[in-house]
Scaffold this motif. Structure first.
Motif, PDB file in Angstrom:
ATOM      1  N   PHE A 109       0.886  -1.162   0.000  1.00  0.00           N
ATOM      2  CA  PHE A 109       0.000   0.000   0.000  1.00  0.00           C
ATOM      3  C   PHE A 109       0.919   1.205   0.000  1.00  0.00           C
ATOM      4  N   SER A 110       1.190   1.703  -1.193  1.00  0.00           N
ATOM      5  CA  SER A 110       2.128   2.818  -1.283  1.00  0.00           C
ATOM      6  C   SER A 110       1.451   4.025  -1.895  1.00  0.00           C
ATOM      7  N   THR A 111       1.779   5.170  -1.329  1.00  0.00           N
ATOM      8  CA  THR A 111       1.232   6.435  -1.788  1.00  0.00           C
ATOM      9  C   THR A 111       2.365   7.438  -1.856  1.00  0.00           C
ATOM     10  N   ALA A 112       2.132   8.541  -2.535  1.00  0.00           N
ATOM     11  CA  ALA A 112       3.128   9.606  -2.603  1.00  0.00           C
ATOM     12  C   ALA A 112       2.410  10.942  -2.566  1.00  0.00           C
ATOM     13  N   SER A 113       3.028  11.896  -1.901  1.00  0.00           N
ATOM     14  CA  SER A 113       2.443  13.218  -1.749  1.00  0.00           C
ATOM     15  C   SER A 113       2.800  14.085  -2.950  1.00  0.00           C
ATOM     16  N   SER A 114       2.159  13.842  -4.042  1.00  0.00           N
ATOM     17  CA  SER A 114       2.347  14.654  -5.234  1.00  0.00           C
ATOM     18  C   SER A 114       0.994  14.802  -5.910  1.00  0.00           C
ATOM     19  N   GLU A 115       0.908  15.666  -6.897  1.00  0.00           N
ATOM     20  CA  GLU A 115      -0.348  15.844  -7.633  1.00  0.00           C
ATOM     21  C   GLU A 115      -0.049  15.630  -9.104  1.00  0.00           C
ATOM     22  N   PRO A 116      -0.549  14.592  -9.720  1.00  0.00           N
ATOM     23  CA  PRO A 116      -1.403  13.550  -9.164  1.00  0.00           C
ATOM     24  C   PRO A 116      -0.619  12.611  -8.235  1.00  0.00           C
ATOM     25  N   ALA A 117      -1.328  11.996  -7.304  1.00  0.00           N
ATOM     26  CA  ALA A 117      -0.710  11.124  -6.300  1.00  0.00           C
ATOM     27  C   ALA A 117      -0.810   9.667  -6.750  1.00  0.00           C
ATOM     28  N   PRO A 118       0.346   9.022  -7.025  1.00  0.00           N
ATOM     29  CA  PRO A 118       0.297   7.598  -7.388  1.00  0.00           C
ATOM     30  C   PRO A 118      -0.046   6.744  -6.173  1.00  0.00           C
ATOM     31  N   LEU A 119      -0.711   5.626  -6.437  1.00  0.00           N
ATOM     32  CA  LEU A 119      -1.176   4.753  -5.367  1.00  0.00           C
ATOM     33  C   LEU A 119      -1.110   3.319  -5.868  1.00  0.00           C
ATOM     34  N   THR A 120      -0.500   2.435  -5.092  1.00  0.00           N
ATOM     35  CA  THR A 120      -0.394   1.022  -5.462  1.00  0.00           C
ATOM     36  C   THR A 120      -0.947   0.169  -4.336  1.00  0.00           C
ATOM     37  N   VAL A 121      -1.755  -0.844  -4.718  1.00  0.00           N
ATOM     38  CA  VAL A 121      -2.386  -1.738  -3.733  1.00  0.00           C
ATOM     39  C   VAL A 121      -2.157  -3.180  -4.153  1.00  0.00           C
ATOM     40  N   SER A 122      -1.696  -3.999  -3.207  1.00  0.00           N
ATOM     41  CA  SER A 122      -1.602  -5.441  -3.381  1.00  0.00           C
ATOM     42  C   SER A 122      -2.043  -6.072  -2.063  1.00  0.00           C
ATOM     43  N   LEU A 123      -2.958  -7.044  -2.163  1.00  0.00           N
ATOM     44  CA  LEU A 123      -3.531  -7.651  -0.956  1.00  0.00           C
ATOM     45  C   LEU A 123      -3.353  -9.163  -0.969  1.00  0.00           C
ATOM     46  N   LEU A 124      -3.377  -9.741   0.212  1.00  0.00           N
ATOM     47  CA  LEU A 124      -3.249 -11.184   0.360  1.00  0.00           C
ATOM     48  C   LEU A 124      -4.517 -11.870  -0.141  1.00  0.00           C
ATOM     49  N   ARG A 125      -4.361 -12.743  -1.133  1.00  0.00           N
ATOM     50  CA  ARG A 125      -5.517 -13.506  -1.629  1.00  0.00           C
ATOM     51  C   ARG A 125      -5.822 -14.614  -0.627  1.00  0.00           C
ATOM     52  N   THR A 126      -4.864 -15.477  -0.379  1.00  0.00           N
ATOM     53  CA  THR A 126      -4.890 -16.482   0.694  1.00  0.00           C
ATOM     54  C   THR A 126      -3.441 -16.740   1.060  1.00  0.00           C
ATOM     55  N   PRO A 127      -3.175 -17.321   2.234  1.00  0.00           N
ATOM     56  CA  PRO A 127      -1.786 -17.630   2.570  1.00  0.00           C
ATOM     57  C   PRO A 127      -1.120 -18.553   1.541  1.00  0.00           C
ATOM     58  N   SER A 128      -1.865 -19.500   0.977  1.00  0.00           N
ATOM     59  CA  SER A 128      -1.248 -20.421   0.015  1.00  0.00           C
ATOM     60  C   SER A 128      -1.097 -19.792  -1.377  1.00  0.00           C
ATOM     61  N   LEU A 129      -2.006 -18.919  -1.767  1.00  0.00           N
ATOM     62  CA  LEU A 129      -1.917 -18.264  -3.080  1.00  0.00           C
ATOM     63  C   LEU A 129      -0.989 -17.061  -3.075  1.00  0.00           C
TER      64      LEU A 129
END
Length: 147
Positions: A109-129
């Motif tokens: 979950f990364s963000t940056a204080s700029s305009e436009p502000a880039p944002l990246t999201v990656s989440l756990l699907r399952t522990p095995s996946l």
């Protein structure tokens, strides 16, 4: 004759009790159906005084194991944070509730204080996946756009 009246009285009393019990059960079921889904904030970031960005897991009302993820952007208005935009990360009910709300749920979950502000999201699907592929967004003037 007295025995017949007693049976009728007992039957009537039982009928009233059953109706009351069924009515209460029905009322409980209908209020559960209209209740708001269970939610849990899983990440948050404040970018100066410009933006506050949150990720919230929303438990499915259809499947106790499924969940959705809501990304919300807030901007300052009158000294308070006001929601300016929201999007669903991935598919509606496309995540699993327990991995999303457990340890290690947010892979990136990364963000940056700029305009436009880039944002990246990656989440756990399952522990095995493992983790999902990173999804990129851009926040521009309080609105979320696909990156």
């Amino acid at each position: 004759m007295a025995r017949s009246l007693t049976r009728r009285g007992t039957t009537a009393a039982l009928t009233v009790l059953m109706a009351a019990a069924l009515g209460a059960a029905g009322a409980g079921a209908s209020s559960a159906d209209t209740a708001a889904p269970q939610t849990r904030q899983i990440a948050s970031s404040v970018l100066g005084s410009d933006y506050k960005i949150t990720l919230t897991a929303l438990r499915s009302t259809e499947d106790e194991y499924a969940a959705s993820v809501r990304l919300q952007v807030y901007t300052q208005s009158g000294g308070a944070w006001k929601e300016s935009d929201r999007v669903t990360v991935g598919d509606v009910d496309g995540w699993f509730w327990y991995p999303l709300t457990g340890k290690g749920a947010v892979c990136e979950f990364s963000t940056a204080s700029s305009e436009p502000a880039p944002l990246t999201v990656s989440l756990l699907r399952t522990p095995s996946l493992g983790c999902s592929e990173p999804t990129e967004y851009v926040v521009k003037e309080g609105r979320v756009y696909a990156g």
